[in-house]
Design a protein around this motif. Structure first.
Motif, mmCIF file in Angstrom:
data_model
loop_
_atom_site.group_PDB
_atom_site.id
_atom_site.type_symbol
_atom_site.label_atom_id
_atom_site.label_comp_id
_atom_site.label_asym_id
_atom_site.label_seq_id
_atom_site.Cartn_x
_atom_site.Cartn_y
_atom_site.Cartn_z
ATOM 1 N N UNK A 2 66.239 -40.867 -183.574
ATOM 2 C CA UNK A 2 67.441 -40.130 -183.966
ATOM 3 C C UNK A 2 68.154 -39.630 -182.703
ATOM 4 N N UNK A 3 69.432 -39.977 -182.593
ATOM 5 C CA UNK A 3 70.204 -39.609 -181.405
ATOM 6 C C UNK A 3 71.397 -38.762 -181.842
ATOM 7 N N UNK A 4 71.552 -37.613 -181.210
ATOM 8 C CA UNK A 4 72.724 -36.775 -181.484
ATOM 9 C C UNK A 4 73.624 -36.791 -180.253
ATOM 10 N N UNK A 5 74.899 -37.080 -180.474
ATOM 11 C CA UNK A 5 75.879 -37.080 -179.384
ATOM 12 C C UNK A 5 76.802 -35.881 -179.599
ATOM 13 N N UNK A 6 76.948 -35.064 -178.565
ATOM 14 C CA UNK A 6 77.790 -33.860 -178.660
ATOM 15 C C UNK A 6 79.139 -34.175 -178.015
ATOM 16 N N UNK A 7 80.166 -34.346 -178.841
ATOM 17 C CA UNK A 7 81.502 -34.597 -178.312
ATOM 18 C C UNK A 7 81.978 -36.001 -178.639
ATOM 19 N N UNK A 8 83.194 -36.083 -179.163
ATOM 20 C CA UNK A 8 83.743 -37.370 -179.581
ATOM 21 C C UNK A 8 84.940 -37.788 -178.761
ATOM 22 N N UNK A 9 84.858 -37.588 -177.433
ATOM 23 C CA UNK A 9 85.860 -38.162 -176.541
ATOM 24 C C UNK A 9 85.464 -39.591 -176.211
ATOM 25 N N UNK A 10 86.094 -40.128 -175.164
ATOM 26 C CA UNK A 10 85.796 -41.526 -174.828
ATOM 27 C C UNK A 10 84.328 -41.703 -174.457
ATOM 28 N N UNK A 35 87.477 -36.893 -183.402
ATOM 29 C CA UNK A 35 87.231 -37.745 -182.237
ATOM 30 C C UNK A 35 88.543 -38.067 -181.514
ATOM 31 N N UNK A 36 88.510 -37.978 -180.195
ATOM 32 C CA UNK A 36 89.707 -38.290 -179.408
ATOM 33 C C UNK A 36 90.703 -37.153 -179.350
ATOM 34 N N UNK A 37 90.281 -35.949 -179.718
ATOM 35 C CA UNK A 37 91.242 -34.847 -179.797
ATOM 36 C C UNK A 37 91.689 -34.351 -178.416
ATOM 37 N N UNK A 38 90.900 -34.595 -177.393
ATOM 38 C CA UNK A 38 91.159 -33.896 -176.126
ATOM 39 C C UNK A 38 91.541 -34.844 -174.985
ATOM 40 N N UNK A 39 90.891 -34.704 -173.834
ATOM 41 C CA UNK A 39 91.345 -35.408 -172.619
ATOM 42 C C UNK A 39 91.499 -36.912 -172.826
ATOM 43 N N UNK A 40 90.598 -37.484 -173.628
ATOM 44 C CA UNK A 40 90.565 -38.947 -173.691
ATOM 45 C C UNK A 40 91.832 -39.543 -174.311
ATOM 46 N N UNK A 41 92.425 -38.861 -175.278
ATOM 47 C CA UNK A 41 93.673 -39.386 -175.837
ATOM 48 C C UNK A 41 94.879 -38.916 -175.033
ATOM 49 N N UNK A 42 94.650 -37.915 -174.172
ATOM 50 C CA UNK A 42 95.765 -37.361 -173.394
ATOM 51 C C UNK A 42 95.977 -38.096 -172.079
ATOM 52 N N UNK A 43 95.011 -38.909 -171.660
ATOM 53 C CA UNK A 43 95.052 -39.503 -170.318
ATOM 54 C C UNK A 43 96.228 -40.467 -170.158
ATOM 55 N N UNK A 44 96.566 -40.720 -168.889
ATOM 56 C CA UNK A 44 97.639 -41.681 -168.614
ATOM 57 C C UNK A 44 97.161 -43.109 -168.832
ATOM 58 N N UNK A 45 95.855 -43.318 -168.733
ATOM 59 C CA UNK A 45 95.306 -44.640 -169.044
ATOM 60 C C UNK A 45 95.278 -45.618 -167.883
ATOM 61 N N UNK A 169 79.905 -39.917 -187.929
ATOM 62 C CA UNK A 169 80.721 -38.992 -187.133
ATOM 63 C C UNK A 169 81.049 -37.777 -187.976
ATOM 64 N N UNK A 170 80.720 -36.612 -187.463
ATOM 65 C CA UNK A 170 81.062 -35.374 -188.180
ATOM 66 C C UNK A 170 82.130 -34.634 -187.410
ATOM 67 N N UNK A 171 83.333 -34.598 -187.967
ATOM 68 C CA UNK A 171 84.427 -33.859 -187.338
ATOM 69 C C UNK A 171 84.318 -32.386 -187.712
ATOM 70 N N UNK A 172 85.011 -31.540 -186.984
ATOM 71 C CA UNK A 172 85.022 -30.112 -187.307
ATOM 72 C C UNK A 172 83.650 -29.481 -187.184
ATOM 73 N N UNK A 173 82.824 -30.002 -186.297
ATOM 74 C CA UNK A 173 81.441 -29.525 -186.166
ATOM 75 C C UNK A 173 81.171 -29.133 -184.714
ATOM 76 N N UNK A 174 81.048 -27.846 -184.486
ATOM 77 C CA UNK A 174 80.850 -27.359 -183.118
ATOM 78 C C UNK A 174 79.372 -27.148 -182.828
ATOM 79 N N UNK A 175 78.904 -27.717 -181.744
ATOM 80 C CA UNK A 175 77.524 -27.498 -181.303
ATOM 81 C C UNK A 175 77.508 -26.212 -180.477
ATOM 82 N N UNK A 176 76.688 -25.255 -180.899
ATOM 83 C CA UNK A 176 76.645 -23.969 -180.195
ATOM 84 C C UNK A 176 75.608 -23.985 -179.079
#
Ligand SMILES: Cc1cc2nc3c(=O)[nH]c(=O)nc-3n(C[C@H](O)[C@H](O)[C@H](O)COP(=O)(O)OP(=O)(O)OC[C@H]3O[C@@H](n4cnc5c(N)ncnc54)[C@H](O)[C@@H]3O)c2cc1C
Length: 359
Positions: A2-10, A35-45, A169-176
């Motif tokens: 079982x693998x948990x990934x914290x954060x859905x950017x690139x 997913x993609x809410x932050x830097x990864x969709x904002x980048x110049x590419x 993928x679980x959106x709206x889920x903050x890892x504390x």
């Protein structure tokens, strides 16, 4: 396993896709927003390997990452139907004064000596490559193999690829917090009073990575470095080559959209586009390509590059000092460029690890 990934950017999404492609089954990606809410969709590419590398080792790594995009973009299109906008549009790195001309010339020599394509061009040569270039340019280094992608499209493709491969993928889920037992990371606590156990946890929370409670103090801090961007639109499309001028750049998408950037600001997570930021970006863009003055102003935005506070500033990739915890963060200006390469390294590290539950 079982693998948990914290954060859905690139980083989180590409790692999920890579793990699934290698046969990992139970992959859960937790994303605070979508997913993609932050830097990864904002980048110049930009996939600007030759421009962005600071030393020989980085140059080799960056060029490999850039060149791997050609095949990755085809694979993503075939598996998802989404075109990530990969274009080998080339970069013209502009020189104005004598000192800058000399540096540009020697940069070209150094790249050619390493077997990479780079051409020193005078003003006429530069304008033959990009007719929109300003008259005040004395010359330029032309790197024809530098490329670009459209980051929001890349993130869409990764989300579709991950979902189709069975990643949850679980959106709206903050890892504390990370949960540690007997010196191992064995799970995470959610802000919503829920705990999840896992064999491996991948921290891919971008510039928020150091805010997750329980990250060992021996891991360098990841801090936000704000960058602002401006989107213009030319009708009909004119510019086609990426223009690079110290830290200002102009990235024509080829369809009329032109992304102009950027600022480098240490202001924490203050999500503001400022008058001075937009002014400096537009002044630099119009100076490089004067006809952009007539382009339509479409929108502005900003986001946070994840910068690593250490002597080298190198990204944090792979196994961490805490067994069970893996890192895919701190890619600063080059996270889009390094996404696939990072995902491969992290997947190797995770799948080579025997978790606390005897996976
Ligand atoms: C203005 C600008 C221009 C750029 N241009 C380029 C470029 O041209 N080329 C290039 O290669 N790179 C560029 N970059 C850099 C690139 O965007 C980043 O390096 C890369 O996107 C980082 O990806 P990431 O997945 O680590 O972070 P992010 O995309 O920020 O993703 C992190 C995710 O984690 C989530 N998260 C955070 N905390 C938690 C938590 N506690 N629980 C659950 N989820 C959480 C966030 O909501 C976010 O979605 C640019 C960056 C900026 C800001």
């Amino acid at each position: 396993m079982r693998i948990v990934i914290v954060g859905g950017g690139v980083m989180g999404c590409a790692t999920a896709v890579e793990l699934a492609a290698r046969g990992a089954k139970e992959i859960l990606l937790l994303e605070r927003a979508v997913p993609g809410a932050e830097a990864s969709s904002a980048a110049a590419g930009m996939l600007a390997a030759q421009i962005e590398s600071r030393d020989e080792a980085e140059l080799a790594q960056f060029v490999r990452a850039r060149d791997a995009y050609a095949a990755w973009s085809v694979a993503l299109r075939e598996s998802t139907g989404i075109d990530i906008g990969y274009r080998r549009s080339g970069v013209l790195s502009i020189a104005r004064g004598e000192a800058s001309l000399a540096r540009t010339r020697s940069d070209c020599d150094a790249h050619r000596a390493r077997g990479l394509r780079a051409e020193f061009v005078d003003r006429a040569g530069a304008r033959a490559i990009e007719r929109e270039l300003s008259d005040d340019v004395a010359g330029a280094a032309y790197y024809p193999d530098e490329a670009q992608v459209d980051p929001p499209q890349l993130l869409r493709a990764l989300v579709v690829a991950a979902t189709r491969a069975g990643v949850v993928m679980r959106s709206g889920t903050t890892v504390a917090a990370l949960v540690t037992e007997r010196g191992r990371c064995v799970g995470i606590d959610l802000a919503a009073n829920e705990s999840l156990r896992a064999d491996a946890i991948v921290l891919a929370a971008g510039s928020w990575s150091s805010l997750v409670t329980g990250v060992p103090a021996s891991i360098p801090i990841v801090q936000p470095v704000r960058g602002q961007l401006v989107m213009l639109e030319e009708r009909p499309p004119r510019a086609s080559t990426i223009l690079f001028d110290d830290h200002a750049y102009v990235v024509p998408r080829g369809d009329g959209r032109v992304v102009c950037g950027s600022t480098t600001e240490h202001v924490g997570h203050r999500r503001e586009v400022t008058a001075a930021g937009v002014q400096s970006i537009l002044a630099a863009a119009i100076r490089a390509a004067p006809r952009l003055r007539d382009a339509e102003f479409v929108r502005t935005w900003c986001n946070f590059r994840p910068g690593v506070l250490s002597d080298t500033g190198m990204p944090l990739i792979g196994a961490s000092p805490l067994p069970g915890l893996f890192l895919a963060t701190g890619h600063y200006r080059n996270g889009i460029l390094l996404a696939k390469a990072t995902a491969e390294t992290v997947a190797n590290a995770v799948l080579g690890w025997r978790g606390p539950f005897g996976a």
